[in-house]
Design a protein around this motif. Structure first.
Motif, short mmCIF file in Angstrom:
data_model
loop_
_atom_site.label_atom_id
_atom_site.label_comp_id
_atom_site.label_asym_id
_atom_site.label_seq_id
_atom_site.Cartn_x
_atom_site.Cartn_y
_atom_site.Cartn_z
N LYS A 118 -1.15 -5.67 7.38
CA LYS A 118 -1.80 -6.71 6.57
C LYS A 118 -1.23 -6.70 5.15
O LYS A 118 -0.99 -7.77 4.56
CB LYS A 118 -3.31 -6.48 6.53
N ALA A 119 -0.99 -5.51 4.61
CA ALA A 119 -0.41 -5.41 3.27
C ALA A 119 0.99 -6.00 3.25
O ALA A 119 1.39 -6.70 2.31
CB ALA A 119 -0.38 -3.95 2.82
N ALA A 125 3.68 -13.09 1.56
CA ALA A 125 3.08 -14.32 1.06
C ALA A 125 3.03 -14.36 -0.46
O ALA A 125 2.50 -15.32 -1.05
CB ALA A 125 1.67 -14.49 1.63
N GLY A 126 3.55 -13.32 -1.13
CA GLY A 126 3.57 -13.28 -2.59
C GLY A 126 2.25 -12.89 -3.22
O GLY A 126 2.03 -13.16 -4.40
N ALA A 130 -3.59 -8.68 -2.95
CA ALA A 130 -4.07 -8.47 -1.58
C ALA A 130 -3.35 -7.31 -0.92
O ALA A 130 -3.95 -6.53 -0.17
CB ALA A 130 -3.91 -9.75 -0.77
N ALA A 131 -2.05 -7.19 -1.19
CA ALA A 131 -1.29 -6.07 -0.64
C ALA A 131 -1.86 -4.74 -1.11
O ALA A 131 -2.01 -3.80 -0.32
CB ALA A 131 0.18 -6.20 -1.03
N TRP A 134 -5.17 -4.04 0.78
CA TRP A 134 -5.00 -3.59 2.16
C TRP A 134 -4.37 -2.20 2.21
O TRP A 134 -4.70 -1.39 3.10
CB TRP A 134 -4.17 -4.59 2.93
N ALA A 135 -3.48 -1.89 1.27
CA ALA A 135 -2.91 -0.55 1.23
C ALA A 135 -3.99 0.48 0.92
O ALA A 135 -4.02 1.56 1.52
CB ALA A 135 -1.79 -0.48 0.20
N ASP A 136 -4.91 0.16 0.03
CA ASP A 136 -6.04 1.04 -0.26
C ASP A 136 -6.92 1.23 0.97
O ASP A 136 -7.37 2.35 1.28
CB ASP A 136 -6.88 0.49 -1.41
N THR A 137 -7.17 0.12 1.67
CA THR A 137 -7.96 0.21 2.90
C THR A 137 -7.31 1.16 3.89
O THR A 137 -7.97 2.02 4.50
CB THR A 137 -8.11 -1.19 3.55
#
Length: 279
Positions: A118-119, A125-126, A130-131, A134-137
């Motif tokens: 997802k990240a 998508a720029g 959000a990246a 998701w990386a934290d998640t």
């Protein structure tokens, strides 16, 4: 993460233990394994449409016997295939399925791999914010250590690069290097070194950039990854050009052009030729 390491082959490992062998997988599970292996073979020869079809069949077979790890591996592979086909929405749907609470429960490590994908989609998508989320998640799902940890740290590094926060990119990538110390971590070590090289280059630290990029190039050549070899060579060309070392720069740009042409990367070849013409 490019073709970064997020799909895997199911394998049957028979180990003698106390003089006995574990029972073979049931027939349906053997069918799922065979379908997964056929899908992987199609993927590796570049037949993405056939790979998608076979991964879908493998996923359905694993779902019919509630094989949680098989479900996760095939869904991750399908997300990668859809991403490569430019079908981001379809990729997101498979990843969301893994990240939801479900029966059978999906292992946390597989959920972390889904978060990493997802990240990666967010970066494509720029959307660096959000990246990062998701990386934290994914790192939280890793609970300190898992096979996706180095990739997740590198995704943080890539997000920092996208924000032009080069110091943070170096910090995250250095952590990724520490999280991928063994032979299995070569891909993420190369990714981390490439990020460090790119960040150092942007900061005007060309010699340090060259040192990191030369190490990345050695690893990428060992792994046989043309797109990443191309990236290393282009960055090395830029670093030498910035130092005024035109012959060295031209040498790297010529090598970049040859790799791109061999890989039938039209855009890459155009960029390499443009860089070469400027020198």
């Amino acid at each position: 993460m490019t073709m970064r390491g997020l799909s895997a082959l199911a394998a049957v490992v028979l180990v003698a233990c106390a003089g006995t062998l574990p029972p073979e997988p049931a027939r349906t599970q053997r069918q799922a394994i065979a379908l997964n292996q056929s899908a992987r073979a199609a993927f590796e020869r570049g037949d993405l449409a056939r790979a998608r079809q076979l991964y879908e069949q493998a996923l359905a077979t694993d779902t019919s016997i509630e094989n949680a790890d098989g479900i996760a591996m095939n869904a991750l592979s399908l997300a990668q295939v859809h991403q490569m086909l430019g079908e981001a929405d379809a990729a997101q749907r498979y990843l969301d399925r893994l990240l939801e609470d479900s029966e059978p429960p999906i292992p946390r490590e597989r959920k972390a791999e889904a978060a990493a994908r997802k990240a990666q989609l967010a970066l494509g998508a720029g959307d660096a914010s959000a990246a990062d989320r998701w990386a934290d998640t994914g790192l939280n799902l890793c609970a300190g250590s898992c096979s996706a940890q180095a990739a997740l740290l590198n995704l943080h590094a890539r997000a920092a690069l996208a924000r032009a926060d080069n110091s943070a990119a170096i910090e995250w990538a250095t952590r990724a290097l520490s999280a991928a110390p063994d032979e299995r971590g070569r891909t993420e070590r190369a990714n981390a070194l490439r990020v460090i090289g790119e960040a150092r280059l942007t900061l005007g630290e060309q010699r340090a950039a060259i040192q990191a990029l030369e190490q990345a190039l050695v690893l990428d050549k060992t792994l046989g990854l043309p797109q990443r070899i191309y990236s290393d060579l282009m960055l090395l060309g830029r670093a030498h050009a910035a130092l005024g070392e035109r012959e060295a720069a031209r040498g790297y740009f010529r090598r970049s052009l040859a790799v791109a042409n061999a890989a039938k990367d039209v855009d890459g070849a155009r960029a390499a030729q443009t860089a070469l013409d400027k020198e």
